[in-house]
Motif scaffolding. Sequence first.
Motif, PDB file in Angstrom:
ATOM      1  N   TRP A  14      96.986  12.805  27.923  1.00  0.00           N
ATOM      2  CA  TRP A  14      96.929  11.402  27.493  1.00  0.00           C
ATOM      3  C   TRP A  14      98.147  10.594  27.935  1.00  0.00           C
ATOM      4  CZ3 TRP A  14      94.816  11.095  21.747  1.00  0.00           C
ATOM      5  CH2 TRP A  14      93.507  11.640  21.715  1.00  0.00           C
ATOM      6  N   LYS A  15      99.190  11.278  28.393  1.00  0.00           N
ATOM      7  CA  LYS A  15     100.439  10.608  28.801  1.00  0.00           C
ATOM      8  C   LYS A  15     100.981   9.769  27.632  1.00  0.00           C
ATOM      9  CE  LYS A  15      98.583  10.521  33.448  1.00  0.00           C
ATOM     10  NZ  LYS A  15      98.986  10.379  34.832  1.00  0.00           N
ATOM     11  N   GLU A  25      90.517   8.202  16.499  1.00  0.00           N
ATOM     12  CA  GLU A  25      89.244   7.595  16.917  1.00  0.00           C
ATOM     13  C   GLU A  25      88.715   8.266  18.195  1.00  0.00           C
ATOM     14  OE1 GLU A  25      87.537   3.128  18.007  1.00  0.00           O
ATOM     15  OE2 GLU A  25      89.658   3.408  17.596  1.00  0.00           O
ATOM     16  N   LEU A  26      89.609   8.485  19.150  1.00  0.00           N
ATOM     17  CA  LEU A  26      89.174   9.094  20.417  1.00  0.00           C
ATOM     18  C   LEU A  26      88.731  10.540  20.192  1.00  0.00           C
ATOM     19  CD1 LEU A  26      88.792   9.091  23.474  1.00  0.00           C
ATOM     20  CD2 LEU A  26      91.257   9.415  23.752  1.00  0.00           C
ATOM     21  N   LEU A  27      89.493  11.278  19.416  1.00  0.00           N
ATOM     22  CA  LEU A  27      89.115  12.678  19.171  1.00  0.00           C
ATOM     23  C   LEU A  27      87.814  12.762  18.370  1.00  0.00           C
ATOM     24  CD1 LEU A  27      92.678  14.081  18.515  1.00  0.00           C
ATOM     25  CD2 LEU A  27      91.142  14.757  20.382  1.00  0.00           C
ATOM     26  N   MET A 219      90.751  13.100  38.917  1.00  0.00           N
ATOM     27  CA  MET A 219      89.428  13.691  38.656  1.00  0.00           C
ATOM     28  C   MET A 219      88.713  12.750  37.687  1.00  0.00           C
ATOM     29  SD  MET A 219      88.269  17.395  37.103  1.00  0.00           S
ATOM     30  CE  MET A 219      88.705  18.540  38.377  1.00  0.00           C
ATOM     31  N   HIS A 220      87.454  12.486  37.943  1.00  0.00           N
ATOM     32  CA  HIS A 220      86.707  11.574  37.068  1.00  0.00           C
ATOM     33  C   HIS A 220      85.251  12.009  36.980  1.00  0.00           C
ATOM     34  CE1 HIS A 220      85.101   9.701  40.701  1.00  0.00           C
ATOM     35  NE2 HIS A 220      86.327   9.498  41.123  1.00  0.00           N
ATOM     36  N   SER A 242      90.611  10.996  30.742  1.00  0.00           N
ATOM     37  CA  SER A 242      90.566  11.690  29.444  1.00  0.00           C
ATOM     38  C   SER A 242      90.695  10.705  28.285  1.00  0.00           C
ATOM     39  CB  SER A 242      91.675  12.745  29.355  1.00  0.00           C
ATOM     40  OG  SER A 242      92.947  12.140  29.236  1.00  0.00           O
ATOM     41  N   LEU A 243      90.952   9.441  28.602  1.00  0.00           N
ATOM     42  CA  LEU A 243      91.122   8.440  27.547  1.00  0.00           C
ATOM     43  C   LEU A 243      89.798   7.763  27.185  1.00  0.00           C
ATOM     44  CD1 LEU A 243      94.459   6.897  28.873  1.00  0.00           C
ATOM     45  CD2 LEU A 243      94.183   8.416  26.908  1.00  0.00           C
TER      46      LEU A 243
END
Length: 258
Positions: A14-15, A25-27, A219-220, A242-243
């Motif tokens: 996530w940097k 929220e994202l998790l 990578m996407h 990943s975000l």
Amino acid sequence: MNKSLRKAIIAGNWKMNKTRPEAKELLDAIKPLVANAEGNVEVIACVPYTNLETAVAATAGTNVKIGAENVHFEKSGAFTGEISADMLTEIGVEYVVIGHSERRQYFGETDETVNKRTKAALAAGLKPIVCVGELLWERECNITEEVIARQIKLDLYDVSADDVKNVVIAYEPVWAIGTGKTATADQAEEVCAFIRATLAKIYDVATADAVTIQYGGSMHAGNAAELLSKSNVDGGLIGGASLKAADFNTIVQAAVNG
Ligand code: PEP
């Protein structure tokens, strides 16, 4: 090379992004999407220090594991701003990114400190994700393999064959990180295979076959399946994508199906 000898691992990096409520929220969005990967693909979110406790709590009882983005090599002491491996394991962190190119580029990380951090992480029971990769001009000068071999040898110096099986290597060409320029699947495979051959020289073939090697660098959702189809690309270290829960999940599903 037999991919079934090792674990496929998709890890988000996530940097320096997300506050604690945003992290939760994202998790919460990612968890149900990737639940089917359990037992097949290891799913990890490497998050900023301030989010670690929130992330561990949010993912308790799920197949999403939590990683940190760095760790110091000393156990404690006068190292202002640093975090020890014991501090991470104590709150339930399982993985840690070490030697990311942004740490090497902006914060003076060297192969010597990467090696020390890797050994400290292993000693504390953390699984290090050790990042290696060449600069664009090193690739242009045709010394990619020399650069990678040097990093692997130095970063894993004095790491035993037993311990290296708990190390994940992330091949991240520096020119591909956050740039939108992805290595082709063939380029990724070529270097990941070279890393495995280097591990086989340092250790032995069976040990090298057991080490998970990821590709990372733009990578996407659109290119993951092709990259992950390669026989030495066992997973991905994912920054930007990943975000977004849906994009991250598409990459996880590519690994599940690969
Ligand atoms: C990374 O941060 O390790 C990374 C690969 O970033 P991105 O996917 O954004 O290129």
